[in-house]
Scaffold this motif. Structure first.
Motif, mmCIF file in Angstrom:
data_model
loop_
_atom_site.group_PDB
_atom_site.id
_atom_site.type_symbol
_atom_site.label_atom_id
_atom_site.label_comp_id
_atom_site.label_asym_id
_atom_site.label_seq_id
_atom_site.Cartn_x
_atom_site.Cartn_y
_atom_site.Cartn_z
ATOM 1 N N VAL A 66 0.819 -1.215 0.000
ATOM 2 C CA VAL A 66 0.000 0.000 0.000
ATOM 3 C C VAL A 66 0.850 1.260 0.000
ATOM 4 O O VAL A 66 0.633 2.173 -0.806
ATOM 5 C CB VAL A 66 -0.957 -0.004 1.219
ATOM 6 C CG1 VAL A 66 -1.599 1.367 1.393
ATOM 7 C CG2 VAL A 66 -2.022 -1.070 1.045
ATOM 8 N N ASN A 67 1.810 1.352 0.899
ATOM 9 C CA ASN A 67 2.561 2.588 1.101
ATOM 10 C C ASN A 67 3.638 2.749 0.025
ATOM 11 O O ASN A 67 4.836 2.592 0.281
ATOM 12 C CB ASN A 67 3.177 2.607 2.500
ATOM 13 C CG ASN A 67 2.116 2.554 3.573
ATOM 14 O OD1 ASN A 67 1.168 3.319 3.552
ATOM 15 N ND2 ASN A 67 2.260 1.620 4.493
ATOM 16 N N ALA A 68 3.194 3.077 -1.166
ATOM 17 C CA ALA A 68 4.106 3.141 -2.310
ATOM 18 C C ALA A 68 5.229 4.145 -2.087
ATOM 19 O O ALA A 68 6.364 3.928 -2.528
ATOM 20 C CB ALA A 68 3.333 3.500 -3.573
ATOM 21 N N GLY A 251 2.631 0.922 -10.296
ATOM 22 C CA GLY A 251 4.089 0.922 -10.252
ATOM 23 C C GLY A 251 4.715 -0.209 -9.489
ATOM 24 O O GLY A 251 5.944 -0.359 -9.504
ATOM 25 N N ARG A 252 3.925 -1.031 -8.821
ATOM 26 C CA ARG A 252 4.480 -2.090 -7.984
ATOM 27 C C ARG A 252 5.427 -3.012 -8.753
ATOM 28 O O ARG A 252 6.459 -3.433 -8.236
ATOM 29 C CB ARG A 252 3.316 -2.882 -7.370
ATOM 30 C CG ARG A 252 3.666 -4.143 -6.603
ATOM 31 C CD ARG A 252 4.614 -3.945 -5.468
ATOM 32 N NE ARG A 252 4.262 -2.856 -4.565
ATOM 33 C CZ ARG A 252 5.043 -2.449 -3.578
ATOM 34 N NH1 ARG A 252 6.236 -3.013 -3.401
ATOM 35 N NH2 ARG A 252 4.685 -1.446 -2.801
ATOM 36 N N THR A 253 5.098 -3.326 -10.000
ATOM 37 C CA THR A 253 5.915 -4.259 -10.778
ATOM 38 C C THR A 253 6.874 -3.556 -11.737
ATOM 39 O O THR A 253 7.476 -4.204 -12.585
ATOM 40 C CB THR A 253 5.028 -5.224 -11.585
ATOM 41 O OG1 THR A 253 4.321 -4.491 -12.590
ATOM 42 C CG2 THR A 253 4.035 -5.950 -10.686
ATOM 43 N N GLY A 254 7.015 -2.238 -11.587
ATOM 44 C CA GLY A 254 7.864 -1.479 -12.501
ATOM 45 C C GLY A 254 7.117 -0.947 -13.703
ATOM 46 O O GLY A 254 7.700 -0.303 -14.575
ATOM 47 N N THR A 320 0.439 10.719 -5.074
ATOM 48 C CA THR A 320 1.205 9.483 -5.214
ATOM 49 C C THR A 320 1.701 9.313 -6.643
ATOM 50 O O THR A 320 2.880 9.017 -6.885
ATOM 51 C CB THR A 320 0.347 8.275 -4.796
ATOM 52 O OG1 THR A 320 -0.069 8.440 -3.428
ATOM 53 C CG2 THR A 320 1.122 6.981 -4.938
ATOM 54 N N ILE A 321 0.816 9.511 -7.600
ATOM 55 C CA ILE A 321 1.200 9.373 -9.005
ATOM 56 C C ILE A 321 2.257 10.404 -9.372
ATOM 57 O O ILE A 321 3.239 10.091 -10.071
ATOM 58 C CB ILE A 321 -0.042 9.501 -9.907
ATOM 59 C CG1 ILE A 321 -0.964 8.290 -9.712
ATOM 60 C CG2 ILE A 321 0.367 9.626 -11.377
ATOM 61 C CD1 ILE A 321 -2.313 8.436 -10.390
ATOM 62 N N ALA A 322 2.089 11.631 -8.913
ATOM 63 C CA ALA A 322 3.045 12.690 -9.238
ATOM 64 C C ALA A 322 4.442 12.353 -8.730
ATOM 65 O O ALA A 322 5.440 12.542 -9.441
ATOM 66 C CB ALA A 322 2.575 14.024 -8.661
ATOM 67 N N VAL A 323 4.534 11.844 -7.499
ATOM 68 C CA VAL A 323 5.845 11.494 -6.952
ATOM 69 C C VAL A 323 6.455 10.320 -7.707
ATOM 70 O O VAL A 323 7.656 10.312 -8.003
ATOM 71 C CB VAL A 323 5.735 11.185 -5.448
ATOM 72 C CG1 VAL A 323 7.061 10.644 -4.916
ATOM 73 C CG2 VAL A 323 5.344 12.438 -4.675
ATOM 74 N N ILE A 324 5.648 9.319 -8.030
ATOM 75 C CA ILE A 324 6.162 8.179 -8.802
ATOM 76 C C ILE A 324 6.745 8.658 -10.131
ATOM 77 O O ILE A 324 7.827 8.219 -10.551
ATOM 78 C CB ILE A 324 5.046 7.140 -9.028
ATOM 79 C CG1 ILE A 324 4.670 6.460 -7.707
ATOM 80 C CG2 ILE A 324 5.491 6.083 -10.050
ATOM 81 C CD1 ILE A 324 3.468 5.547 -7.803
ATOM 82 N N GLY A 357 9.285 -6.359 -10.339
ATOM 83 C CA GLY A 357 9.548 -5.066 -9.736
ATOM 84 C C GLY A 357 9.834 -5.234 -8.263
ATOM 85 O O GLY A 357 10.702 -6.017 -7.861
ATOM 86 N N LEU A 358 9.066 -4.532 -7.428
ATOM 87 C CA LEU A 358 9.219 -4.672 -5.975
ATOM 88 C C LEU A 358 8.088 -5.499 -5.372
ATOM 89 O O LEU A 358 7.598 -5.236 -4.277
ATOM 90 C CB LEU A 358 9.308 -3.302 -5.319
ATOM 91 C CG LEU A 358 10.728 -2.710 -5.328
ATOM 92 C CD1 LEU A 358 10.724 -1.266 -4.847
ATOM 93 C CD2 LEU A 358 11.683 -3.555 -4.478
#
Length: 439
Positions: A66-68, A251-254, A320-324, A357-358
């Protein structure tokens, strides 16, 4: 990446109960559906969390993917705080600029065509409930070969889609299902093979619901080509293809969506469900419906939610999306995930490692004569050593750390793992036993 995970302030105040006292209070006041929690966490910074006794832990689970952005990311905190100070809950009688902007952003990230839409919920299971109702509507709008509504929804063996009744019907694990039967009817679980897909997907099926990587099952990806063939067959037979990206999305899997490895352009799924990392820690879920025909299956009054898409939740999603995007966390997830996976593969006592990814699953060699499940023992030993990890089975670990995890932090865990495995072995095996060298 800059290491933003400096230790948060530790220690306890004189009037606050210690962790043991708080855990006792928990057992007396909260319903025991989660069992007994292992820690009382009080604060965090970056990829580090701190318990009520002031001990720091490297968080390699991130609240179950959850805490991307980790904990207390300043950009995220500022966005949510500013929104809460401006406008909080407004109900579904109204909308907000944040809700509209997040919907538009998600459709753009998915590459969805005109006529696509978003339904906001509060969790992954609620997003999947919406998808289940979408499947039911498809079954009515596109009758089967005999002219009657299609009532069959296909899901996969080992699937996990949530705990509410509809999502639970899609979930395969009998231990979750049996206490609550009868569940909504019509769901058939099939093996995650191309052969089963060909056998079961026909004109009686309203929808196929799949996870591109089954995280709860131990981080197992679908066979190569499965999603492409599923897309072909669902179109051929008039069924919906619903992809559950609750754990794998954002973004979890890249990638923004794990399913994009096989499905893009004109071959997108009919619906994509999201949650977990979407809000970076703020409860929010979403269902994307692709194209006007699919989006038209649910009309006014046929579904809803009081809290879904509220301004703070959608502001959290936008931040969240902006930071990613700005911090390059898609590539970072792939890079650091590879560091973790390579380190695990080089550790004695670790067998197959599955890395997306992660999101990482690692099978463990069980010590000879083990008197208890080894995976949970490794979780306990890791926690004692200052690391938070998860066991999805008796001999499988799952790692789903924040996307901001640094390579140094990843290596710190890898370096500590041999001693963690040794401690776990001592806890479950007879005196003198040693951790196996090969899984």
């Amino acid at each position: 990446m800059t290491d933003t995970t400096h230790s948060a302030p530790t220690g306890t105040t004189g009037d606050r109960p210690a962790q043991a006292d708080l855990l006792e209070e928990y057992s007396e006041s909260l319903l025991g559906v989660f069992g007994s929690p292992s820690l009382v966490l009080t604060h965090g910074r970056g990829a580090v969390v701190t318990d009520a006794d002031g001990k720091d832990y490297l968080d390699l689970l991130a609240g179950i993917a959850v805490n991307a952005l980790g904990h207390a990311h300043p950009r995220w905190v500022e966005a949510v705080s500013r929104q809460l100070a401006t406008l909080g809950h407004i109900s579904n009688f109204f909308t907000s600029p944040q809700q509209i902007a997040l919907a538009e952003k998600l459709l753009a990230l998915a590459g969805a065509p005109d006529g696509s839409h978003v339904f906001f919920a509060n969790s992954g299971t609620e997003a999947n409930e919406a998808a289940f109702k979408l499947a039911r509507r498809n079954g009515h709008e596109r009758p089967g070969p005999d002219g009657t509504p299609r009532t069959t929804v296909l899901a996969l063996e080992s699937a996990f889609h949530g705990r509410t009744m509809g999502a639970l019907a899609l979930t395969a694990k009998e231990a979750y299902r049996t206490p609550f039967e009868p569940l909504p009817a019509g769901v058939r679980h099939i093996p995650a093979t191309l052969e089963a897909l060909e056998e079961h997907l026909d004109g009686t099926v309203a929808a196929l619901v799949v996870e591109p990587v089954q995280g709860e099952a131990g981080v197992h990806a679908l066979p190569e080509g499965f999603l492409r063939r599923a897309r072909q067959l669902t179109r051929e037979h008039g069924a919906l293809l619903v992809v559950d990206e609750v754990q794998t999305g954002m973004g979890r899997t890249g990638r923004w969506f794990a399913s994009a490895a096989e499905l893009s352009g004109d071959d997108l799924p009919d619906a994509i469900t999201l949650a977990k990392g979407l809000g970076g820690g703020f409860p929010v879920g979403a269902m994307l419906t692709v194209g006007a025909e699919v989006s038209g299956l649910l009309t006014a009054g046929q579904h809803g939610t009081t809290f879904g898409g509220n301004p703070p939740a959608t502001a959290a999603g936008l931040a969240t999306i902006a930071v990613i995007e700005e911090e390059g966390l898609l590539q970072h997830a792939s890079t650091v995930g590879a560091v973790l996976a390579d380190g695990l593969r080089g550790t004695a006592g670790v067998g197959e490692v599955r890395q997306h990814g992660l999101l990482i699953g690692a099978d463990l060699a069980v010590p000879e004569g083990a008197g208890a499940p080894f995976g949970p023992a490794v979780v306990d030993a890791a926690r004692a050593a200052g690391f938070i990890v998860n066991a999805t089975g008796p001999a499988t670990l799952r790692l789903a750390p924040p996307l901001i995890l640094t390579e140094e932090q990843a290596r710190r865990f890898v370096d500590a793992l041999p001693q963690i495995l040794a401690s776990a072995t001592a806890a479950v095996a007879p005196a003198g036993a040693t951790a196996p060298k090969e899984a």
